[in-house]
Design an enzyme around this catalytic site. Structure first.
Site, PDB file in Angstrom:
ATOM      1  N   VAL A 102       0.883  -1.227   0.021  1.00  0.00           N
ATOM      2  CA  VAL A 102       0.133  -0.049  -0.138  1.00  0.00           C
ATOM      3  C   VAL A 102       0.861   1.307  -0.067  1.00  0.00           C
ATOM      4  CG1 VAL A 102      -1.846   1.477   1.423  1.00  0.00           C
ATOM      5  CG2 VAL A 102      -1.997  -1.198   1.254  1.00  0.00           C
ATOM      6  N   GLU A 103       1.847   1.204   0.824  1.00  0.00           N
ATOM      7  CA  GLU A 103       2.776   2.322   0.934  1.00  0.00           C
ATOM      8  C   GLU A 103       3.682   2.594  -0.359  1.00  0.00           C
ATOM      9  OE1 GLU A 103       3.324   4.600   3.162  1.00  0.00           O
ATOM     10  OE2 GLU A 103       1.955   3.832   4.902  1.00  0.00           O
ATOM     11  N   THR A 104       4.227   1.989  -1.100  1.00  0.00           N
ATOM     12  CA  THR A 104       5.195   2.088  -2.090  1.00  0.00           C
ATOM     13  C   THR A 104       4.998   1.199  -3.371  1.00  0.00           C
ATOM     14  OG1 THR A 104       7.092   0.791  -0.998  1.00  0.00           O
ATOM     15  CG2 THR A 104       6.717   3.347  -0.660  1.00  0.00           C
TER      16      THR A 104
END
Length: 307
Positions: A102-104
């Site tokens: 989700v983050e990167t």
């Protein structure tokens, strides 16, 4: 004095105070700060964060077939270090994988903004949370010093998060760990350090090994009492509270603290009972949409792997 003059005065004051507080050379610090640039694009992006969109939009964006497939690949490629992180910290491998997804997108996109510009812009020119971003700017300067990084070169998100796991500078200094044994915590280039740091972060914020995360609950038609319990993700309810408003829930310890949240789906609200582990994810990002995306993506990745 106009707003521009006020900003200049505040910037000079910030440089003096940070230099004095941490024993930094004031001229060196002034050079760093003077190299920062106000970015209007950062101010605009901060006004419309993705987490403020409805849950169905967030799910469609993050719980995708592509992220599931890439999550399976990331898990397979980093099985050994994920095994080690789960054994040490008790955080499931699929949660670590999904959060990084989700983050990167598994480290493939860590941000294009200079972190210095992001924190400078939001700290001195933002419309809200200025003190927070000025504190993060201070922590970023210290982080760059501690890790021998060039503060003019480090890039990250529009909000100043950086690396594979997108830690804010204060979190980097507090929770980032050297998990590959090379002597430094490097969240920009080391997948092992990112994996270990995510697990460490969640564990430090109360992750319960083998604990529940979230469970969807069906609301009887016409039951409006339920809304009185809907609120934050912080566990504050027990089984009796749910029964008192007409919810039939099983497989939960009578004394376990839970929360009841509502998410905006396309065809109406979804109601979920969430637990301490869900709350731990919200310590990474306070959005319930964010935490649910991590949870559901983790479930889909684990299912795709056939576990």
């Amino acid at each position: 004095m106009g707003k521009a003059d006020d900003a200049i005065a505040n910037i000079k004051k910030f440089a003096r105070e940070v230099a004095s507080k941490h024993g930094l050379d004031e001229a060196y610090l002034a050079t760093i700060i003077s190299s920062a640039e106000k970015q209007q694009s950062i101010l605009e992006a901060f006004k419309r964060p993705a987490t403020s969109r409805p849950w169905h939009y967030f799910r469609e964006r993050y719980v995708t077939d592509y992220r599931i497939k890439e999550g399976v690949n990331f898990w397979s490629a980093n099985q050994v270090v994920l095994d080690q992180a789960t054994e040490k910290y008790g955080v499931p491998q699929e949660i670590i994988v999904a959060l990084i997804g989700v983050e990167t997108n598994y480290g493939s996109f860590t941000g294009t903004h200079r972190v210095l510009d992001a924190l400078f812009t939001l700290g001195f020119y933002g419309e809200r949370r200025n003190k927070y971003f000025l504190s993060e700017l201070e922590q970023f300067i210290l982080m760059a010093r501690d890790n021998q990084l060039d503060p003019l070169e480090v890039r990250g998100s529009f909000a100043g998060a950086l690396g594979i796991a997108q830690f804010m500078p204060s979190s980097y200094r507090e929770y980032a760990i050297d998990f590959d044994g090379d002597g430094r915590a490097d969240l920009e280039h080391s997948v092992a350090d990112a994996v270990g740091s995510v697990a460490n972060y969640l564990a430090r914020f109360g992750w319960i090994s083998q604990g529940n995360i979230a469970s969807v609950v069906s609301i009887p038609e016409g039951n409006e009492k339920v809304e009185t319990l809907v609120g934050s993700s912080k566990p504050r309810l027990v089984m009796k509270d749910l029964h008192d408003v007409g919810l039939s829930v099983s497989d939960i310890d009578a004394k376990e603290k839970v929360a009841l949240i509502s998410l905006a789906a396309i065809d109406g609200n979804e109601y979920w009972i969430t637990f301490q582990n869900f709350y731990s994810i919200t310590r990474y990002n306070p959005s319930q949409n964010y935490a649910m995306a991590v949870f559901q993506l983790s479930t889909e990745i684990k299912r795709r792997r056939g576990i």
